[in-house]
Design an enzyme around this catalytic site. Structure first.
Site, PDB file in Angstrom:
ATOM      1  CB  CYS A 123      -0.901   0.029   1.235  1.00 26.95           C
ATOM      2  SG  CYS A 123      -2.046  -1.344   1.326  1.00 26.95           S
TER       3      CYS A 123
HETATM    4  C1  BEZ Z   1       0.569  -4.635   1.874  1.00 28.75           C
HETATM    5  O1  BEZ Z   1       0.068  -3.588   1.547  1.00 28.75           O
HETATM    6  O2  BEZ Z   1       1.775  -4.822   1.802  1.00 28.75           O
HETATM    7  C2  BEZ Z   1      -0.267  -5.784   2.375  1.00 28.75           C
HETATM    8  C3  BEZ Z   1      -1.443  -5.510   3.041  1.00 28.75           C
HETATM    9  C4  BEZ Z   1      -2.201  -6.575   3.521  1.00 28.75           C
HETATM   10  C5  BEZ Z   1      -1.791  -7.875   3.290  1.00 28.75           C
HETATM   11  C6  BEZ Z   1      -0.637  -8.120   2.572  1.00 28.75           C
HETATM   12  C7  BEZ Z   1       0.144  -7.074   2.115  1.00 28.75           C
END
Ligand code: BEZ
Length: 210
Positions: free
Chosen positions: A45
């Site tokens: 994200c």
């Molecule tokens: C991420 O944004 O890295 C992420 C968020 C939730 C689960 C897996 C990865």
């Protein structure tokens, strides 16, 4: 039932990093891209929000506003913004909705319980100035989005709203387009005086209208 193309995007009021947002009022006469993030302080994200911030002015040039959502609260969003600026080299320059009670996530079906029963998946909604849903894409949490593809689809939507054309596979702005099959050859002659290529009666290509 899941939101479908042509549905009115549900309206809501929610807190964000830019204060309280009444969604339809905030969209106004613009197009909008609403996209969800599973959680604050997560790596994928973080990269996505940086990429979106870098694309903001390109979207604005097309009359498109962008807005993110994450299920955490504004305080967490504000703390995370500092990390985004530090690691991605760009500050968050669009609102990030806070959705701790999952109100907006539920309205938009952003939580897919068989994937994760509390975090949102990576949903993308393109909404037009009439507040109609024009594109939905759902990515898993483990895969960062391709915002260039979202940008490409908005270009196609805006073009095909204006002209009686559709865009072929892997089309990019400026490349030849397809004349919609509903148009007769006579009508096509009038609408495309520069001519077109009649490969099949239903497959006619022409230069991209400007
Ligand atoms: C991420 O944004 O890295 C992420 C968020 C939730 C689960 C897996 C990865």
């Amino acid at each position: 039932m899941a939101l479908q193309l042509g549905d009115t995007a549900p309206d809501f009021t929610a807190d964000s990093t830019e204060g309280s947002i009444s969604f339809h009022d905030w969209i106004g006469d613009s197009w909008c891209i609403l996209f969800s993030h599973p959680k604050d302080y997560t790596p994928v994200c973080t990269t996505e929000l940086g990429a979106a911030a870098k694309l903001k002015s390109k979207f604005a040039d097309m009359g498109v506003k962008i807005i993110g959502l994450s299920v955490d609260g504004v305080e967490d969003h504000n703390g995370w913004s500092g990390d985004i600026e530090e690691t991605q080299g760009v500050a968050l320059n669009f609102p990030l909705l806070a959705d701790p009670d999952r109100k907006v996530s539920d309205l938009y079906g952003m939580i897919h319980p068989n994937a994760n029963d509390t975090l949102t998946v990576r949903s993308v909604f393109v909404i037009d100035p009439n507040k109609k849903v024009r594109l939905t894409i759902t990515y898993p949490a483990s895969t960062g989005r391709n915002f260039d593809e979202v940008f490409r689809v908005v270009q196609s939507l805006q073009l095909t709203d204006k002209h009686k054309v559709a865009t072929p596979v892997n089309w990019k702005q400026g490349e030849d387009v397809i004349i919609v099959p509903a148009l007769s050859d006579d009508e096509a002659d009038k609408l495309f005086p520069g001519g077109y290529n009649r490969i099949k009666p239903y497959l006619r290509t022409t230069k991209c209208p400007s």
